[in-house]
Design a protein around this motif. Structure first.
Motif, PDB file in Angstrom:
ATOM      1  N   MET A   1     -27.522   4.992  -4.476  1.00 48.76           N
ATOM      2  CA  MET A   1     -26.589   5.955  -3.949  1.00 48.76           C
ATOM      3  C   MET A   1     -25.367   5.226  -3.412  1.00 48.76           C
ATOM      4  SD  MET A   1     -29.321   8.441  -2.012  1.00 48.76           S
ATOM      5  CE  MET A   1     -28.041   9.321  -1.194  1.00 48.76           C
ATOM      6  N   ASP A   2     -24.219   5.855  -3.534  1.00 49.89           N
ATOM      7  CA  ASP A   2     -23.002   5.295  -2.955  1.00 49.89           C
ATOM      8  C   ASP A   2     -23.126   5.285  -1.435  1.00 49.89           C
ATOM      9  OD1 ASP A   2     -21.972   5.135  -5.485  1.00 49.89           O
ATOM     10  OD2 ASP A   2     -20.575   6.801  -5.258  1.00 49.89           O
ATOM     11  N   TYR A   3     -22.499   4.294  -0.809  1.00 46.96           N
ATOM     12  CA  TYR A   3     -22.481   4.231   0.640  1.00 46.96           C
ATOM     13  C   TYR A   3     -21.162   3.619   1.088  1.00 46.96           C
ATOM     14  CZ  TYR A   3     -23.805   3.589   5.464  1.00 46.96           C
ATOM     15  OH  TYR A   3     -23.827   3.656   6.824  1.00 46.96           O
ATOM     16  N   THR A   4     -20.538   4.207   2.083  1.00 43.83           N
ATOM     17  CA  THR A   4     -19.284   3.690   2.624  1.00 43.83           C
ATOM     18  C   THR A   4     -19.553   2.948   3.925  1.00 43.83           C
ATOM     19  OG1 THR A   4     -18.035   5.503   1.639  1.00 43.83           O
ATOM     20  CG2 THR A   4     -16.961   4.278   3.410  1.00 43.83           C
ATOM     21  N   ILE A   5     -19.129   1.687   3.950  1.00 40.56           N
ATOM     22  CA  ILE A   5     -19.249   0.858   5.151  1.00 40.56           C
ATOM     23  C   ILE A   5     -17.941   0.987   5.919  1.00 40.56           C
ATOM     24  CG2 ILE A   5     -19.434  -1.510   5.988  1.00 40.56           C
ATOM     25  CD1 ILE A   5     -20.956  -2.076   3.342  1.00 40.56           C
ATOM     26  N   GLU A  41     -12.627   0.685   5.517  1.00 38.11           N
ATOM     27  CA  GLU A  41     -13.893   1.047   4.898  1.00 38.11           C
ATOM     28  C   GLU A  41     -14.052   0.300   3.593  1.00 38.11           C
ATOM     29  OE1 GLU A  41     -13.382   5.298   4.460  1.00 38.11           O
ATOM     30  OE2 GLU A  41     -12.701   5.064   2.403  1.00 38.11           O
ATOM     31  N   LEU A  43     -16.408   0.741  -0.045  1.00 40.30           N
ATOM     32  CA  LEU A  43     -17.361   1.556  -0.792  1.00 40.30           C
ATOM     33  C   LEU A  43     -18.341   0.670  -1.545  1.00 40.30           C
ATOM     34  CD1 LEU A  43     -18.346   4.317  -1.872  1.00 40.30           C
ATOM     35  CD2 LEU A  43     -16.735   3.997  -3.762  1.00 40.30           C
ATOM     36  N   SER A  45     -20.628   1.085  -4.271  1.00 39.94           N
ATOM     37  CA  SER A  45     -20.920   2.051  -5.329  1.00 39.94           C
ATOM     38  C   SER A  45     -22.273   1.757  -5.957  1.00 39.94           C
ATOM     39  CB  SER A  45     -19.830   1.994  -6.396  1.00 39.94           C
ATOM     40  OG  SER A  45     -20.181   2.785  -7.500  1.00 39.94           O
ATOM     41  N   ASN A  51     -23.623  -4.654  -6.988  1.00 40.11           N
ATOM     42  CA  ASN A  51     -24.436  -4.114  -5.909  1.00 40.11           C
ATOM     43  C   ASN A  51     -25.908  -4.244  -6.280  1.00 40.11           C
ATOM     44  OD1 ASN A  51     -25.666  -2.688  -3.894  1.00 40.11           O
ATOM     45  ND2 ASN A  51     -24.517  -0.808  -4.194  1.00 40.11           N
ATOM     46  N   CYS A  83     -31.610  -2.011   4.475  1.00 31.74           N
ATOM     47  CA  CYS A  83     -31.276  -1.121   3.370  1.00 31.74           C
ATOM     48  C   CYS A  83     -32.405  -0.097   3.230  1.00 31.74           C
ATOM     49  CB  CYS A  83     -31.121  -1.931   2.077  1.00 31.74           C
ATOM     50  SG  CYS A  83     -30.594  -0.965   0.675  1.00 31.74           S
ATOM     51  N   THR A  85     -33.431   4.155   1.955  1.00 25.99           N
ATOM     52  CA  THR A  85     -33.021   5.306   1.146  1.00 25.99           C
ATOM     53  C   THR A  85     -32.930   6.517   2.061  1.00 25.99           C
ATOM     54  OG1 THR A  85     -35.297   5.907   0.632  1.00 25.99           O
ATOM     55  CG2 THR A  85     -34.167   4.465  -0.932  1.00 25.99           C
ATOM     56  N   LYS A  86     -32.240   7.541   1.588  1.00 27.33           N
ATOM     57  CA  LYS A  86     -32.230   8.797   2.318  1.00 27.33           C
ATOM     58  C   LYS A  86     -33.578   9.470   2.113  1.00 27.33           C
ATOM     59  CE  LYS A  86     -27.347   9.898   2.293  1.00 27.33           C
ATOM     60  NZ  LYS A  86     -26.320  10.875   1.940  1.00 27.33           N
TER      61      LYS A  86
END
Length: 95
Positions: A1-5, A41, A43, A45, A51, A83, A85-86
């Protein structure tokens, strides 16, 4: 999944940033990429071949920024993160 830092930076206006992520157990660099944005920020991806983060592992992350004159900051101090997961939820037998 994408995640924005998201991160904090005080200084000149930035035009891109670089994030380096290191496996905390092996000290191997697992991610190193630049992201062009004026925002504080970066991203991560899910489709970026750079990644290679693995769920359940512990990593160190550090960030540097670049301004429009080509000047770059020093890397930030490394920050430890996990790290994950949702979570997904499922309801069964609900009337």
């Amino acid at each position: 999944m994408d995640y924005t830092i998201n991160f904090t930076y005080l200084g000149e206006e930035i035009v891109k940033n670089q994030v380096v992520i290191i496996d905390n157990e092996t000290s191997i660099e697992t991610y190193n990429d630049e992201y062009i944005t004026g925002k504080t920020e970066h991203l991560l991806s899910a489709t970026n071949p750079k990644n290679e983060l693995i769920v359940g592992k512990q990593y160190l992350i550090k960030v540097k920024v670049f301004d429009s004159d080509g000047n770059e900051s020093e890397f930030s101090s490394p920050v430890l993160f996990y790290c994950f997961t949702k979570p997904t939820f499922e309801f069964i037998n609900i009337s």
